[in-house]
Design an enzyme around this catalytic site. Structure first.
Site, PDB file in Angstrom:
ATOM      1  N   CYS A  54       0.851  -1.193   0.000  1.00  0.00           N
ATOM      2  CA  CYS A  54       0.000   0.000   0.000  1.00  0.00           C
ATOM      3  C   CYS A  54       0.886   1.241   0.000  1.00  0.00           C
ATOM      4  O   CYS A  54       1.797   1.364   0.817  1.00  0.00           O
ATOM      5  CB  CYS A  54      -0.908  -0.006   1.226  1.00  0.00           C
ATOM      6  SG  CYS A  54      -1.932   1.477   1.375  1.00  0.00           S
ATOM      7  N   CYS A 100       0.340   3.064   3.625  1.00  0.00           N
ATOM      8  CA  CYS A 100       0.746   2.506   4.926  1.00  0.00           C
ATOM      9  C   CYS A 100       1.762   1.378   4.850  1.00  0.00           C
ATOM     10  O   CYS A 100       2.238   0.913   5.879  1.00  0.00           O
ATOM     11  CB  CYS A 100      -0.482   2.039   5.704  1.00  0.00           C
ATOM     12  SG  CYS A 100      -1.221   0.507   5.067  1.00  0.00           S
ATOM     13  N   CYS A 123      -7.390  -0.969   1.158  1.00  0.00           N
ATOM     14  CA  CYS A 123      -6.396  -1.557   2.056  1.00  0.00           C
ATOM     15  C   CYS A 123      -7.068  -1.828   3.400  1.00  0.00           C
ATOM     16  O   CYS A 123      -7.694  -0.937   3.985  1.00  0.00           O
ATOM     17  CB  CYS A 123      -5.222  -0.596   2.225  1.00  0.00           C
ATOM     18  SG  CYS A 123      -4.004  -1.140   3.445  1.00  0.00           S
ATOM     19  N   CYS A 136      -5.364   0.559   6.326  1.00  0.00           N
ATOM     20  CA  CYS A 136      -5.563   2.015   6.435  1.00  0.00           C
ATOM     21  C   CYS A 136      -6.815   2.527   5.727  1.00  0.00           C
ATOM     22  O   CYS A 136      -7.138   3.700   5.823  1.00  0.00           O
ATOM     23  CB  CYS A 136      -4.335   2.768   5.936  1.00  0.00           C
ATOM     24  SG  CYS A 136      -4.079   2.689   4.148  1.00  0.00           S
ATOM     25  N   CYS A 170      -8.043  -4.934 -10.391  1.00  0.00           N
ATOM     26  CA  CYS A 170      -7.574  -3.843 -11.238  1.00  0.00           C
ATOM     27  C   CYS A 170      -7.162  -2.696 -10.310  1.00  0.00           C
ATOM     28  O   CYS A 170      -8.012  -2.023  -9.727  1.00  0.00           O
ATOM     29  CB  CYS A 170      -8.712  -3.439 -12.167  1.00  0.00           C
ATOM     30  SG  CYS A 170      -8.280  -2.212 -13.394  1.00  0.00           S
TER      31      CYS A 170
END
Length: 139
Positions: free
Chosen positions: A48, A51, A97, A100, A120
């Site tokens: 991510c 984070c 995510c 976060c 995607c």
């Protein structure tokens, strides 16, 4: 999974570039075929961009021809959350995510393999950690 990351909008704005903020925190989308990882064949773990949570492995990445990096599955099942998205006059499944809450992209039922899923994902929402593959982080 690591502890949840909770920050104020002001903290996210201070930490992320305007382009990253627009996608990760304001549910934007980068233009197709413009992302750094769209055509990347590098080995590693995609994390991510907000984070650092481990999200996708290069082993599950494939060329979907859609203009965004595509994956058949998350590296760890509980690394992402799926939500119904009714924006832009469509019904889609948003991928965020789990650590976060940042927007990553969408998942569609038209992928290869046994699951038939295509995650995607916006390149700008990811950082490639290729250190396990013997390279440098973020190539």
């Amino acid at each position: 999974m690591a502890q949840k990351v909770e920050k104020s909008d002001e903290q996210w704005r201070a930490e992320l570039s305007p382009e990253r903020y627009q996608v990760l925190r304001a549910q934007g989308t980068e233009p197709p075929f413009t992302g750094a990882y769209t055509h990347s064949k590098a080995d590693g773990i995609y994390r991510c961009g907000a984070c650092g949570n481990e999200l996708f492995s290069s082993e599950s990445k494939f060329d979907s021809g859609t203009g965004w990096p595509s994956f058949t599955e998350p590296a760890v099942a509980d690394a992402v959350h799926l939500h119904e998205d009714r924006s832009h006059g469509m019904i889609r499944t948003e991928v965020t995510c789990a650590r976060c809450g940042s927007h990553l992209g969408h998942v569609f039922p038209d992928g290869p393999g046994p699951t038939g899923e295509r995650y995607c994902i916006n390149s700008i929402s990811l950082d490639l950690d290729d250190s396990a593959a013997g390279g440098e982080t973020g190539s």
